[in-house]
Write a protein that holds these residues in place. Sequence first.
Motif, PDB file in Angstrom:
ATOM      1  N   MET A  20       0.837  -1.193   0.000  1.00 18.08           N
ATOM      2  CA  MET A  20       0.000   0.000   0.000  1.00 18.08           C
ATOM      3  C   MET A  20       0.875   1.247   0.000  1.00 18.08           C
ATOM      4  SD  MET A  20      -3.075  -0.682   2.742  1.00 18.08           S
ATOM      5  CE  MET A  20      -1.960  -0.523   4.136  1.00 18.08           C
ATOM      6  N   VAL A  21       0.326   2.332  -0.531  1.00 17.33           N
ATOM      7  CA  VAL A  21       0.875   3.661  -0.310  1.00 17.33           C
ATOM      8  C   VAL A  21      -0.028   4.336   0.713  1.00 17.33           C
ATOM      9  CG1 VAL A  21       1.325   5.941  -1.292  1.00 17.33           C
ATOM     10  CG2 VAL A  21       1.901   3.889  -2.592  1.00 17.33           C
ATOM     11  N   VAL A  22       0.565   4.827   1.787  1.00 23.44           N
ATOM     12  CA  VAL A  22      -0.188   5.398   2.900  1.00 23.44           C
ATOM     13  C   VAL A  22       0.212   6.860   3.078  1.00 23.44           C
ATOM     14  CG1 VAL A  22      -0.715   5.240   5.347  1.00 23.44           C
ATOM     15  CG2 VAL A  22      -0.310   3.148   4.028  1.00 23.44           C
ATOM     16  N   ASP A  23      -0.765   7.752   2.994  1.00 21.78           N
ATOM     17  CA  ASP A  23      -0.529   9.180   3.226  1.00 21.78           C
ATOM     18  C   ASP A  23      -0.843   9.507   4.677  1.00 21.78           C
ATOM     19  OD1 ASP A  23       0.106   9.717   0.529  1.00 21.78           O
ATOM     20  OD2 ASP A  23      -2.022   9.842   0.028  1.00 21.78           O
ATOM     21  N   THR A  24       0.059  10.243   5.320  1.00 17.87           N
ATOM     22  CA  THR A  24      -0.103  10.571   6.736  1.00 17.87           C
ATOM     23  C   THR A  24       0.203  12.042   6.984  1.00 17.87           C
ATOM     24  OG1 THR A  24       2.194  10.224   7.462  1.00 17.87           O
ATOM     25  CG2 THR A  24       0.795   8.262   7.269  1.00 17.87           C
ATOM     26  N   PHE A  25      -0.244  12.505   8.155  1.00 15.63           N
ATOM     27  CA  PHE A  25       0.233  13.787   8.670  1.00 15.63           C
ATOM     28  C   PHE A  25       0.962  13.485   9.962  1.00 15.63           C
ATOM     29  CE2 PHE A  25       0.234  17.963  10.612  1.00 15.63           C
ATOM     30  CZ  PHE A  25       0.545  18.763   9.524  1.00 15.63           C
ATOM     31  N   PHE A  34       4.147   6.847   2.806  1.00 17.48           N
ATOM     32  CA  PHE A  34       4.933   5.643   3.053  1.00 17.48           C
ATOM     33  C   PHE A  34       4.564   4.536   2.063  1.00 17.48           C
ATOM     34  CE2 PHE A  34       4.604   7.660   7.245  1.00 17.48           C
ATOM     35  CZ  PHE A  34       5.938   7.700   7.614  1.00 17.48           C
ATOM     36  N   ALA A  35       5.556   3.758   1.680  1.00 17.64           N
ATOM     37  CA  ALA A  35       5.327   2.490   1.004  1.00 17.64           C
ATOM     38  C   ALA A  35       5.296   1.419   2.090  1.00 17.64           C
ATOM     39  CB  ALA A  35       6.429   2.204   0.002  1.00 17.64           C
ATOM     40  N   VAL A  36       4.189   0.697   2.172  1.00 20.05           N
ATOM     41  CA  VAL A  36       3.994  -0.269   3.257  1.00 20.05           C
ATOM     42  C   VAL A  36       3.765  -1.661   2.684  1.00 20.05           C
ATOM     43  CG1 VAL A  36       2.564  -0.910   5.229  1.00 20.05           C
ATOM     44  CG2 VAL A  36       2.995   1.508   4.746  1.00 20.05           C
ATOM     45  N   THR A  37       4.498  -2.615   3.202  1.00 17.89           N
ATOM     46  CA  THR A  37       4.252  -4.020   2.885  1.00 17.89           C
ATOM     47  C   THR A  37       3.434  -4.604   4.019  1.00 17.89           C
ATOM     48  OG1 THR A  37       6.329  -4.205   1.655  1.00 17.89           O
ATOM     49  CG2 THR A  37       5.291  -6.248   2.382  1.00 17.89           C
ATOM     50  N   VAL A  38       2.206  -4.970   3.715  1.00 14.33           N
ATOM     51  CA  VAL A  38       1.270  -5.423   4.740  1.00 14.33           C
ATOM     52  C   VAL A  38       1.592  -6.864   5.134  1.00 14.33           C
ATOM     53  CG1 VAL A  38      -1.161  -5.814   5.293  1.00 14.33           C
ATOM     54  CG2 VAL A  38      -0.486  -3.890   3.826  1.00 14.33           C
ATOM     55  N   ALA A  39       1.524  -7.133   6.421  1.00 13.11           N
ATOM     56  CA  ALA A  39       1.817  -8.477   6.931  1.00 13.11           C
ATOM     57  C   ALA A  39       0.794  -9.477   6.427  1.00 13.11           C
ATOM     58  CB  ALA A  39       1.821  -8.454   8.454  1.00 13.11           C
ATOM     59  N   LYS A  40       1.277 -10.654   6.034  1.00 16.18           N
ATOM     60  CA  LYS A  40       0.386 -11.723   5.578  1.00 16.18           C
ATOM     61  C   LYS A  40      -0.041 -12.629   6.718  1.00 16.18           C
ATOM     62  CE  LYS A  40       1.973 -11.986   0.789  1.00 16.18           C
ATOM     63  NZ  LYS A  40       2.511 -12.868  -0.283  1.00 16.18           N
ATOM     64  N   SER A  41       0.657 -12.548   7.842  1.00 18.66           N
ATOM     65  CA  SER A  41       0.305 -13.371   8.997  1.00 18.66           C
ATOM     66  C   SER A  41      -0.032 -12.473  10.183  1.00 18.66           C
ATOM     67  CB  SER A  41       1.468 -14.296   9.375  1.00 18.66           C
ATOM     68  OG  SER A  41       2.530 -13.552   9.942  1.00 18.66           O
ATOM     69  N   SER A  42      -0.658 -13.051  11.190  1.00 11.20           N
ATOM     70  CA  SER A  42      -1.057 -12.282  12.375  1.00 11.20           C
ATOM     71  C   SER A  42       0.138 -11.844  13.210  1.00 11.20           C
ATOM     72  CB  SER A  42      -2.005 -13.123  13.236  1.00 11.20           C
ATOM     73  OG  SER A  42      -1.363 -14.324  13.648  1.00 11.20           O
ATOM     74  N   ARG A  43       1.298 -12.436  12.948  1.00 15.00           N
ATOM     75  CA  ARG A  43       2.491 -12.081  13.724  1.00 15.00           C
ATOM     76  C   ARG A  43       3.198 -10.836  13.194  1.00 15.00           C
ATOM     77  NH1 ARG A  43       5.464 -17.941  14.877  1.00 15.00           N
ATOM     78  NH2 ARG A  43       3.719 -18.908  16.029  1.00 15.00           N
ATOM     79  N   LYS A  67      13.196  11.434  -1.103  1.00 21.09           N
ATOM     80  CA  LYS A  67      12.380  10.321  -1.556  1.00 21.09           C
ATOM     81  C   LYS A  67      10.896  10.658  -1.399  1.00 21.09           C
ATOM     82  CE  LYS A  67      13.401   6.108  -1.211  1.00 21.09           C
ATOM     83  NZ  LYS A  67      13.651   4.703  -0.778  1.00 21.09           N
ATOM     84  N   ALA A  68      10.098  10.332  -2.415  1.00 20.12           N
ATOM     85  CA  ALA A  68       8.663  10.596  -2.364  1.00 20.12           C
ATOM     86  C   ALA A  68       7.960   9.654  -1.397  1.00 20.12           C
ATOM     87  CB  ALA A  68       8.054  10.474  -3.757  1.00 20.12           C
ATOM     88  N   LEU A  69       8.462   8.422  -1.303  1.00 21.84           N
ATOM     89  CA  LEU A  69       7.879   7.433  -0.405  1.00 21.84           C
ATOM     90  C   LEU A  69       8.916   6.998   0.620  1.00 21.84           C
ATOM     91  CD1 LEU A  69       5.894   5.164  -2.907  1.00 21.84           C
ATOM     92  CD2 LEU A  69       4.975   6.915  -1.379  1.00 21.84           C
ATOM     93  N   GLN A  70       8.567   7.148   1.877  1.00 18.62           N
ATOM     94  CA  GLN A  70       9.448   6.724   2.955  1.00 18.62           C
ATOM     95  C   GLN A  70       9.159   5.266   3.311  1.00 18.62           C
ATOM     96  OE1 GLN A  70      11.821   8.870   3.984  1.00 18.62           O
ATOM     97  NE2 GLN A  70      10.964  10.402   2.571  1.00 18.62           N
ATOM     98  N   ARG A  71      10.099   4.649   4.022  1.00 19.76           N
ATOM     99  CA  ARG A  71       9.960   3.232   4.376  1.00 19.76           C
ATOM    100  C   ARG A  71       9.764   3.090   5.881  1.00 19.76           C
ATOM    101  NH1 ARG A  71      13.242  -0.929   5.983  1.00 19.76           N
ATOM    102  NH2 ARG A  71      15.067   0.434   5.997  1.00 19.76           N
ATOM    103  N   LEU A  72       8.608   2.548   6.257  1.00 19.23           N
ATOM    104  CA  LEU A  72       8.333   2.286   7.663  1.00 19.23           C
ATOM    105  C   LEU A  72       9.159   1.107   8.152  1.00 19.23           C
ATOM    106  CD1 LEU A  72       4.444   2.533   8.059  1.00 19.23           C
ATOM    107  CD2 LEU A  72       6.151   3.955   9.193  1.00 19.23           C
ATOM    108  N   THR A  73       9.744   1.261   9.340  1.00 14.91           N
ATOM    109  CA  THR A  73      10.470   0.142   9.942  1.00 14.91           C
ATOM    110  C   THR A  73       9.753  -0.404  11.169  1.00 14.91           C
ATOM    111  OG1 THR A  73      11.823   1.692  11.227  1.00 14.91           O
ATOM    112  CG2 THR A  73      12.702   0.947   9.099  1.00 14.91           C
ATOM    113  N   ASP A  74       8.863   0.411  11.755  1.00 15.93           N
ATOM    114  CA  ASP A  74       8.086  -0.068  12.902  1.00 15.93           C
ATOM    115  C   ASP A  74       6.838   0.786  13.030  1.00 15.93           C
ATOM    116  OD1 ASP A  74       7.404  -1.657  15.004  1.00 15.93           O
ATOM    117  OD2 ASP A  74       8.794  -0.765  16.445  1.00 15.93           O
ATOM    118  N   VAL A  75       5.781   0.189  13.566  1.00 18.44           N
ATOM    119  CA  VAL A  75       4.521   0.908  13.727  1.00 18.44           C
ATOM    120  C   VAL A  75       3.710   0.246  14.831  1.00 18.44           C
ATOM    121  CG1 VAL A  75       3.378  -0.490  11.947  1.00 18.44           C
ATOM    122  CG2 VAL A  75       2.454   1.752  12.540  1.00 18.44           C
TER     123      VAL A  75
END
Length: 241
Positions: A20-25, A34-43, A67-75
């Motif tokens: 996903m591409v996620v827009d935030t304030f 952010f460019a986000v790779t969504v988890a496929k498992s509950s973990r 960079k136009a899209l940042q990379r999330l490392t934790d949320v």
Amino acid sequence: METHTKAVILHSVKYADNKMVVDTFTETHGRVSFAVTVAKSSRGRMKKQLFQPLSILEVVFDFRPNKALQRLTDVRMAQPLALMMTDPYKLSVALFVAEFLTYATISEQQNETLFKYIVYSVEWLDSAQGSIANFHVVFMLRLAQFLGFSPNMDTFGDGAYFDLREGVFSPTRPMHPDMVEPAEAEVISTLMRLNYTNMGHMSLSRNQRNRCLDLILSYYRLHVASFPDLKSLDILRELFV
């Protein structure tokens, strides 16, 4: 540079099976996507449900200004919204507010007071027990203060017109069509004095509220570049009596 900050989710769009591409304030950098790779498992940490409109998150990312899209490392969830996502009225208002903010804050950089206002408003909406019929109108008018084009209330007087282009009240009719007649200008001036605590005391019919909504959106279109028609508007128009 690793950045730890709070972020309010405005909009997300899927572009691959689990991406996903996620827009935030954000509190520290204003608008960030952010460019986000969504988890496929509950973990996994990057669960899709975290990125619902107006969710308030704690995020960690490697900020790279070019960079136009940042990379999330934790949320993680910073403030659970217990009621907003299950109450159909609150959810409809939330979806409108998120879409509105997506365009109203499009060019905003770091603005801590604006961020705090948005978070306060989201938390208030989530916990509200009384009427929320006027919430979006009051929210939009007050937001203009933080964006730098709030109507100048010092210029209001009986019988004044409201000049949408200049953001001032005028005793004479402006020489252009972007203005509000005195009767409706007085309503706008009254709304400008309301807050979430006292807004329930102002009784507006559905037609009156929708007219105010149209005028406020016209005002934003004049002051925010490329402000579009909002897809969630039609649902909001029918929401309250």
